[in-house]
Scaffold this motif. Structure first.
Motif, short mmCIF file in Angstrom:
data_model
loop_
_atom_site.label_atom_id
_atom_site.label_comp_id
_atom_site.label_asym_id
_atom_site.label_seq_id
_atom_site.Cartn_x
_atom_site.Cartn_y
_atom_site.Cartn_z
N PHE A 4 0.82 -1.22 0.00
CA PHE A 4 0.00 0.00 0.00
C PHE A 4 0.85 1.27 0.00
N GLY A 5 2.10 1.13 -0.43
CA GLY A 5 2.98 2.30 -0.50
C GLY A 5 3.92 2.36 0.69
N GLU A 6 4.29 3.57 1.06
CA GLU A 6 5.25 3.73 2.16
C GLU A 6 4.70 3.14 3.46
N PHE A 7 5.61 2.58 4.25
CA PHE A 7 5.20 1.92 5.49
C PHE A 7 6.29 2.08 6.54
N THR A 8 5.88 1.84 7.78
CA THR A 8 6.83 1.77 8.89
C THR A 8 6.74 0.38 9.49
N GLU A 9 7.89 -0.27 9.64
CA GLU A 9 7.91 -1.60 10.24
C GLU A 9 8.28 -1.50 11.71
N ILE A 10 7.53 -2.18 12.55
CA ILE A 10 7.83 -2.24 13.97
C ILE A 10 8.95 -3.26 14.18
N PRO A 11 10.09 -2.86 14.71
CA PRO A 11 11.22 -3.79 14.89
C PRO A 11 10.85 -4.93 15.84
N PHE A 12 11.26 -6.13 15.47
CA PHE A 12 10.99 -7.29 16.31
C PHE A 12 11.87 -7.24 17.55
N ASN A 13 11.27 -7.52 18.70
CA ASN A 13 11.99 -7.49 19.97
C ASN A 13 11.53 -8.68 20.80
N LYS A 14 12.21 -9.79 20.64
CA LYS A 14 11.81 -11.03 21.31
C LYS A 14 11.81 -10.88 22.82
N GLU A 15 12.73 -10.08 23.33
CA GLU A 15 12.87 -9.94 24.78
C GLU A 15 11.84 -8.99 25.39
N ASP A 16 11.26 -8.13 24.58
CA ASP A 16 10.34 -7.12 25.11
C ASP A 16 9.22 -6.88 24.11
N LEU A 17 8.20 -7.74 24.16
CA LEU A 17 7.06 -7.59 23.25
C LEU A 17 6.29 -6.31 23.57
N ILE A 19 -1.22 -6.14 22.41
CA ILE A 19 -1.31 -7.05 23.54
C ILE A 19 -2.60 -6.75 24.30
N TYR A 20 -3.39 -7.79 24.51
CA TYR A 20 -4.62 -7.65 25.29
C TYR A 20 -4.65 -8.80 26.29
N GLU A 21 -4.60 -8.44 27.58
CA GLU A 21 -4.52 -9.43 28.64
C GLU A 21 -3.34 -10.36 28.34
N ASN A 22 -3.57 -11.63 28.13
CA ASN A 22 -2.46 -12.54 27.85
C ASN A 22 -2.40 -12.95 26.38
N LEU A 23 -2.98 -12.12 25.54
CA LEU A 23 -3.01 -12.40 24.11
C LEU A 23 -2.10 -11.42 23.37
N PHE A 24 -1.40 -11.95 22.36
CA PHE A 24 -0.42 -11.14 21.63
C PHE A 24 -0.54 -11.43 20.14
N CYS A 25 -0.44 -10.37 19.33
CA CYS A 25 -0.38 -10.58 17.88
C CYS A 25 0.40 -9.46 17.22
N SER A 26 1.06 -9.81 16.13
CA SER A 26 1.65 -8.82 15.24
C SER A 26 0.91 -8.92 13.92
N VAL A 27 0.30 -7.83 13.52
CA VAL A 27 -0.46 -7.79 12.27
C VAL A 27 0.52 -7.55 11.13
N ASP A 28 0.47 -8.40 10.11
CA ASP A 28 1.44 -8.28 9.01
C ASP A 28 1.39 -6.88 8.40
N ILE A 29 0.20 -6.41 8.04
CA ILE A 29 0.02 -5.04 7.54
C ILE A 29 -1.22 -4.45 8.20
N LEU A 30 -1.05 -3.36 8.88
CA LEU A 30 -2.18 -2.64 9.49
C LEU A 30 -2.35 -1.31 8.77
N ARG A 31 -3.56 -1.08 8.31
CA ARG A 31 -3.89 0.22 7.72
C ARG A 31 -4.56 1.06 8.81
N ASN A 32 -3.91 2.14 9.18
CA ASN A 32 -4.37 3.01 10.26
C ASN A 32 -5.19 4.15 9.65
#
Length: 495
Positions: free
Chosen positions: A54-67, A91-104
């Motif tokens: 979808f054009g220009e994007f910002t990637e959130i750096p992966f941080n295994k030690e600090d989600l 992160i919601y309660e004990n649930l975690f996800c990284s969305v491949d592409i999020l359109r804000n």
């Protein structure tokens, strides 16, 4: 505290909660041979490519030690109004996800896009997206679109890669919304399951192979008598589990029931009764009459780039990058060897086709093992290069399949264990020869590893690249040398 669930863990729990329990509690029992390196590589490449959909994007750096840091970085980007965020993390309660592409879209409205390297929709992908939808909506976001992004296998590349033609987007919003009615219950069920301290008991079944082969299958079937129905070749998973549930588990059970094919029963009979080799000398002798001098033994290696690299190719096109060629010019002649291995970069097919035409003269006998593969690649090269077509199709027309005597069971022995793959036939015919043992090779032991190695070579240092080339050459050379030894053994049998 409830078990932490990521989207990958959730999907494992959907397939089989015990798979997830074992991953947590007995990871050492996992058989990683179910992991296909090439598929994992393709997934990474396609995920990276899709970020720019979808054009220009910002990637959130992966941080295994600090989600949590990833989630905070996502909030920062959303507050800034960044339109396209790759690996947007929540992160919601004990649930975690990284969305491949999020359109804000602003005003807490978002679109989510899950990227897969497959060429179509699978049910498990909907569970993946539904889990993400649940987290986002629980955090107060309005998800206006929930989509799957996958590869368009009909795309043909010419010139620059057209990312919008390469990908297909399926809008699954309605389906994902309908799945929300029971997702809370499913999440709680998985989390409760994971809190068990005693190993849970689960029946094996089709979920062991669908949608993915489970690396714990060997562990879960460790108490079954050996060998059993799951060791029989040529029987699909559905029939294997049907036999299992009917109590037809041991080879004795299966032979007595007589519900398998003649060849499958042959595998059982030879294992149970330790029978001597079955040899049809007349058929083998007739077959060998069609193998004449000068005699060539050919084997190709290919890779299937998910993202087409060359003009005229589609996603996952088979690209020949290597061959090995042993040959003997006359009866009693010396064994010679020639080979070709491309360097990563330019399309290797023209140079390979030209060299093949130089290395294999017209009107000579060429053998291959499972010749449909080599013939298919040669026909493709002939269609690509009209000026080489006559020579290539001459090679194509003179190929003999060395697999036939074993496929037709003209030669069969217990050690082949129901297989006619050269990886089984060779050690059965030539036991205890370390020079013919694929396990003694370094780096590359099979076709899948050869393909993965060549794919990775494009990013290797010069020293690593040359080491990988050495390993590839040794592997492919063994493939054709193995054919020579098989042919020699067939001749010995008929003497």
């Amino acid at each position: 505290m409830s078990y932490n669930l990521s989207k990958s863990r959730y999907c494992s729990g959907v397939q089989c909660p015990k798979m997830l329990w074992l991953k947590k509690n007995k990871p050492e029992e996992f058989d990683d041979s179910v992991m296909n390196t090439s598929i994992l590589q393709a997934g990474d490449e396609i995920g990276d490519l899709a970020m720019g959909l979808f054009g220009e994007f910002t990637e959130i750096p992966f941080n295994k030690e600090d989600l949590g840091k990833m989630a905070e970085d996502t909030k920062t980007e959303m507050a800034k109004g960044t339109l396209n965020i790759a690996e947007a993390t929540f992160i919601y309660e004990n649930l975690f996800c990284s969305v491949d592409i999020l359109r804000n879209l602003g005003g807490n409205k978002v679109e989510l896009y899950e990227v897969k390297s497959s060429t179509g929709l699978k049910d498990i992908y909907c569970h993946d997206i539904a889990f993400q939808y649940h987290i986002l909506t629980s955090l107060g976001y309005t998800v206006t679109k929930s989509c799957l992004v996958h590869v368009n296998n009909k795309y043909v590349r010419y010139g620059e890669l057209d990312i919008h033609q390469f990908f297909e987007i399926e809008d699954l919003t309605d389906k994902i919304e309908k799945m929300q009615c029971d997702i809370k219950h499913r999440i709680k069920s998985i989390q409760d399951y994971m809190e068990q301290t005693e190993e849970p008991v689960e029946k094996i079944g089709m979920h062991c192979t669908d949608p993915y082969d489970c690396g714990f299958f060997g562990y879960c079937t460790k108490d079954l008598p050996k060998p059993n129905i799951f060791n029989v070749r040529g029987v699909n998973a559905k029939k294997k589990f049907s036999c299992y549930y009917d109590g037809l588990i041991t080879y004795e059970d299966l032979l007595e029931a007589d519900i398998l094919s003649k060849n499958q029963n042959m595998q059982l009979d030879y294992i149970l009764n330790n029978l001597p080799p079955a040899i049809d000398k007349n058929s083998i002798s007739d077959f060998l009459q069609g193998i004449t001098y000068p005699l060539y033994f050919l084997d190709f290696e290919t890779f299937q780039p998910a993202i087409p690299l060359y003009d005229g190719t589609t996603p996952f096109t088979q690209i020949v990058f290597q061959y090995s060629l042993h040959y003997i010019e006359h009866e009693g002649g010396e064994l010679h060897h020639k080979e070709f291995l491309a360097y990563p970069g330019d399309d290797p097919r023209r140079a390979l086709a030209e060299q093949l035409c130089k290395d294999i003269p017209l009107d000579v006998c060429t053998t291959a093992y499972n010749m449909s593969f080599e013939k298919g690649r040669i026909a493709e090269l002939a269609n690509l290069y009209p000026d080489l077509r006559d020579h290539l199709m001459n090679i194509h027309s003179n190929i003999v399949d060395l697999m036939v005597p074993f496929q037709k069971k003209w030669y069969y022995c217990k050690a082949m264990d129901g297989s006619y793959s050269i990886k089984y036939v060779l050690p059965a015919l030539c036991p205890d020869d370390p020079s013919l043992d694929y396990h003694n090779l370094e780096g590359v032991h099979n076709g899948a590893e050869a393909s993965a190695t060549f794919t990775l070579m494009a990013k290797m240092s010069p020293d690593e690249l040359e080491e990988s080339r050495k390993n590839l050459l040794k592997y492919c050379c063994l493939d054709t040398y193995a054919m020579v030894k098989v042919w020699e053994k067939l001749r010995e049998i008929c003497e």
